[in-house]
Motif scaffolding. Structure first.
Motif, PDB file in Angstrom:
ATOM      1  N   TRP A  71       0.825  -1.205   0.000  1.00 54.03           N
ATOM      2  CA  TRP A  71       0.000   0.000   0.000  1.00 54.03           C
ATOM      3  C   TRP A  71       0.858   1.254   0.000  1.00 54.03           C
ATOM      4  O   TRP A  71       0.608   2.216  -0.747  1.00 54.03           O
ATOM      5  N   ALA A  72       1.885   1.268   0.849  1.00 56.28           N
ATOM      6  CA  ALA A  72       2.747   2.447   0.951  1.00 56.28           C
ATOM      7  C   ALA A  72       3.479   2.684  -0.366  1.00 56.28           C
ATOM      8  O   ALA A  72       3.592   3.836  -0.839  1.00 56.28           O
ATOM      9  N   LEU A  73       3.994   1.598  -0.985  1.00 54.95           N
ATOM     10  CA  LEU A  73       4.709   1.732  -2.254  1.00 54.95           C
ATOM     11  C   LEU A  73       3.776   2.230  -3.347  1.00 54.95           C
ATOM     12  O   LEU A  73       4.148   3.098  -4.161  1.00 54.95           O
ATOM     13  N   SER A  74       2.549   1.711  -3.380  1.00 56.57           N
ATOM     14  CA  SER A  74       1.582   2.155  -4.389  1.00 56.57           C
ATOM     15  C   SER A  74       1.262   3.637  -4.223  1.00 56.57           C
ATOM     16  O   SER A  74       1.147   4.391  -5.205  1.00 56.57           O
ATOM     17  N   ALA A  75       1.147   4.063  -2.977  1.00 56.85           N
ATOM     18  CA  ALA A  75       0.859   5.476  -2.736  1.00 56.85           C
ATOM     19  C   ALA A  75       2.005   6.358  -3.218  1.00 56.85           C
ATOM     20  O   ALA A  75       1.792   7.422  -3.830  1.00 56.85           O
ATOM     21  N   MET A  76       3.250   5.923  -2.962  1.00 59.03           N
ATOM     22  CA  MET A  76       4.411   6.698  -3.395  1.00 59.03           C
ATOM     23  C   MET A  76       4.481   6.769  -4.922  1.00 59.03           C
ATOM     24  O   MET A  76       4.753   7.836  -5.498  1.00 59.03           O
ATOM     25  N   VAL A  77       4.225   5.633  -5.584  1.00 63.65           N
ATOM     26  CA  VAL A  77       4.251   5.627  -7.053  1.00 63.65           C
ATOM     27  C   VAL A  77       3.157   6.543  -7.594  1.00 63.65           C
ATOM     28  O   VAL A  77       3.363   7.299  -8.565  1.00 63.65           O
ATOM     29  N   GLY A  78       1.995   6.507  -6.964  1.00 53.33           N
ATOM     30  CA  GLY A  78       0.907   7.383  -7.410  1.00 53.33           C
ATOM     31  C   GLY A  78       1.262   8.847  -7.269  1.00 53.33           C
ATOM     32  O   GLY A  78       0.950   9.668  -8.157  1.00 53.33           O
ATOM     33  N   VAL A  79       1.924   9.206  -6.191  1.00 53.02           N
ATOM     34  CA  VAL A  79       2.327  10.602  -5.984  1.00 53.02           C
ATOM     35  C   VAL A  79       3.340  11.023  -7.044  1.00 53.02           C
ATOM     36  O   VAL A  79       3.262  12.119  -7.615  1.00 53.02           O
ATOM     37  N   ILE A  80       4.298  10.131  -7.311  1.00 53.00           N
ATOM     38  CA  ILE A  80       5.329  10.460  -8.308  1.00 53.00           C
ATOM     39  C   ILE A  80       4.706  10.624  -9.698  1.00 53.00           C
ATOM     40  O   ILE A  80       5.027  11.578 -10.440  1.00 53.00           O
ATOM     41  N   ILE A  81       3.832   9.705 -10.076  1.00 58.38           N
ATOM     42  CA  ILE A  81       3.187   9.802 -11.399  1.00 58.38           C
ATOM     43  C   ILE A  81       2.351  11.076 -11.482  1.00 58.38           C
ATOM     44  O   ILE A  81       2.363  11.796 -12.502  1.00 58.38           O
ATOM     45  N   GLY A  82       1.628  11.372 -10.438  1.00 62.77           N
ATOM     46  CA  GLY A  82       0.826  12.597 -10.437  1.00 62.77           C
ATOM     47  C   GLY A  82       1.695  13.829 -10.578  1.00 62.77           C
ATOM     48  O   GLY A  82       1.337  14.784 -11.308  1.00 62.77           O
ATOM     49  N   PHE A  83       2.853  13.844  -9.882  1.00 62.45           N
ATOM     50  CA  PHE A  83       3.762  14.990  -9.972  1.00 62.45           C
ATOM     51  C   PHE A  83       4.313  15.132 -11.385  1.00 62.45           C
ATOM     52  O   PHE A  83       4.399  16.252 -11.925  1.00 62.45           O
ATOM     53  N   LEU A  84       4.696  13.997 -12.030  1.00 64.79           N
ATOM     54  CA  LEU A  84       5.233  14.052 -13.394  1.00 64.79           C
ATOM     55  C   LEU A  84       4.168  14.539 -14.383  1.00 64.79           C
ATOM     56  O   LEU A  84       4.471  15.307 -15.310  1.00 64.79           O
ATOM     57  N   LEU A  85       2.945  14.079 -14.223  1.00 66.29           N
ATOM     58  CA  LEU A  85       1.879  14.543 -15.109  1.00 66.29           C
ATOM     59  C   LEU A  85       1.642  16.029 -14.946  1.00 66.29           C
ATOM     60  O   LEU A  85       1.383  16.755 -15.922  1.00 66.29           O
ATOM     61  N   MET A  86       1.721  16.500 -13.703  1.00 66.60           N
ATOM     62  CA  MET A  86       1.526  17.921 -13.468  1.00 66.60           C
ATOM     63  C   MET A  86       2.640  18.727 -14.124  1.00 66.60           C
ATOM     64  O   MET A  86       2.387  19.786 -14.721  1.00 66.60           O
ATOM     65  N   LEU A  87       3.896  18.238 -14.047  1.00 66.48           N
ATOM     66  CA  LEU A  87       5.006  18.937 -14.692  1.00 66.48           C
ATOM     67  C   LEU A  87       4.822  18.961 -16.218  1.00 66.48           C
ATOM     68  O   LEU A  87       5.102  19.972 -16.880  1.00 66.48           O
ATOM     69  N   GLY A  88       4.368  17.841 -16.786  1.00 68.95           N
ATOM     70  CA  GLY A  88       4.143  17.792 -18.227  1.00 68.95           C
ATOM     71  C   GLY A  88       3.080  18.780 -18.646  1.00 68.95           C
ATOM     72  O   GLY A  88       3.202  19.456 -19.692  1.00 68.95           O
ATOM     73  N   ALA A  89       2.014  18.899 -17.888  1.00 66.56           N
ATOM     74  CA  ALA A  89       0.959  19.835 -18.215  1.00 66.56           C
ATOM     75  C   ALA A  89       1.446  21.271 -18.114  1.00 66.56           C
ATOM     76  O   ALA A  89       1.112  22.120 -18.965  1.00 66.56           O
ATOM     77  N   MET A  90       2.246  21.554 -17.102  1.00 67.93           N
ATOM     78  CA  MET A  90       2.765  22.925 -16.929  1.00 67.93           C
ATOM     79  C   MET A  90       3.711  23.275 -18.054  1.00 67.93           C
ATOM     80  O   MET A  90       3.741  24.428 -18.525  1.00 67.93           O
ATOM     81  N   SER A  91       4.505  22.313 -18.576  1.00 60.62           N
ATOM     82  CA  SER A  91       5.463  22.608 -19.638  1.00 60.62           C
ATOM     83  C   SER A  91       4.753  22.968 -20.943  1.00 60.62           C
ATOM     84  O   SER A  91       5.258  23.728 -21.755  1.00 60.62           O
ATOM     85  N   ARG A  92       3.577  22.407 -21.158  1.00 57.10           N
ATOM     86  CA  ARG A  92       2.849  22.750 -22.378  1.00 57.10           C
ATOM     87  C   ARG A  92       2.268  24.161 -22.323  1.00 57.10           C
ATOM     88  O   ARG A  92       2.036  24.793 -23.341  1.00 57.10           O
ATOM     89  N   TRP A  93       2.054  24.661 -21.172  1.00 54.40           N
ATOM     90  CA  TRP A  93       1.511  26.007 -21.020  1.00 54.40           C
ATOM     91  C   TRP A  93       2.603  27.072 -21.078  1.00 54.40           C
ATOM     92  O   TRP A  93       2.278  28.240 -21.249  1.00 54.40           O
ATOM     93  N   ILE A  94       3.829  26.648 -20.903  1.00 50.98           N
ATOM     94  CA  ILE A  94       4.899  27.642 -20.888  1.00 50.98           C
ATOM     95  C   ILE A  94       5.334  27.964 -22.315  1.00 50.98           C
ATOM     96  O   ILE A  94       5.543  27.108 -23.126  1.00 50.98           O
TER      97      ILE A  94
END
Length: 257
Positions: free
Chosen positions: A234-257
């Motif tokens: 459970w803990a590992l899945s939560a960490m992976v989910g946070v990392i994937i969410g952070f990467l997706l957020m960075l990708g979305a922000m880069s398209r707006w820049i």
């Protein structure tokens, strides 16, 4: 007159001889005194052998000499506890005369005694009976136990203890304050006169409903019933989910820049 005196004299002699011959053995018998609540020791009947101890006191004698006299004292002081053990030890009783007792040592009982004293009467009885199983398991049998759940005598919610032999030591789950209790030594593996196995353990065992209340509430209970590997996943899945969410957020922000 002489003719009347002779029959009178004979009758007097017969009466006197009958008085001295009271009792079956020709001597006057003193009635046997039986005190209320005291077993007849056989005095006056040609026997001086003491009456045998009832099974629960034989068990307590073994326990007192096994290094867990404090636990035995709690059993004798708690209403109904010794009665349940007696019924299990009697050949015609509920347990067919077979019992295994995991007896906590004096240090374990001393640490737990303040908590024990604060429990309700029914919970005290459950704690004591949770250390016994309705069956005689000798050490050779326990060697084959690998995470085997065994029902205890505790009446509340059909409690059980989990037993595992790792090859060197027998472990019991779970003890007071979590973790496992360790079997320190084998005290008795009697087949007669009592079909009994007694083991000395280093911690007090608690039924599940009391562990939940005493060991930290719901989250502590959840920690005990969910295997460690599941929690890690459970803990590992939560960490992976946070990392994937952070990467997706960075990708979305880069398209707006």
């Amino acid at each position: 007159m002489a003719g009347l005196a002779a029959p009178f004299l004979i009758g007097l002699l017969l009466f006197a001889s009958g008085a001295t011959a009271g009792g079956d053995d020709g001597a006057m018998e003193i009635p046997h005194l039986q005190l209320p609540g005291i077993a007849d020791s056989g005095l006056g009947h040609g026997s001086h052998a003491p009456a045998p101890l009832p099974p629960q006191w034989q068990l307590m004698d073994i326990v007192f000499t096994a290094g867990c006299g404090s636990f035995a004292a709690l059993v004798t002081a708690t209403p109904n506890a010794s009665d349940v053990f007696q019924q299990r030890l009697l050949p015609g009783g509920a347990g067919a005369g077979r019992l295994t007792l995991f007896c906590p040592d004096d240090n374990a009982v001393a640490a737990f005694e303040p908590t024990f004293g604060a429990l309700a009467d029914s919970d005290r009885l459950d704690v004591l009976l949770h250390h016994a199983t309705a069956g005689r398991y000798v050490r050779a049998q326990l060697a084959a136990f690998d995470w085997v759940a065994v029902r205890t005598l505790a009446a509340n919610r059909s409690q059980s203890i989990t037993i595992r032999d790792d090859g060197d030591t027998v472990w019991l789950w779970t003890s007071w304050q979590g973790g496992a209790a360790k079997v320190i030594k084998t005290v008795s593996e009697e087949e007669a006169p009592l079909a009994l196995a007694v083991y000395l353990v280093d911690a007090v065992l608690l039924p599940g409903h009391l562990r939940q209340n005493l060991d930290g509430g719901y989250f502590a209970w959840l920690h005990m019933v969910i295997p460690v590997w599941v929690g890690l996943c459970w803990a590992l899945s939560a960490m992976v989910g946070v990392i994937i969410g952070f990467l997706l957020m960075l990708g979305a922000m880069s398209r707006w820049i």
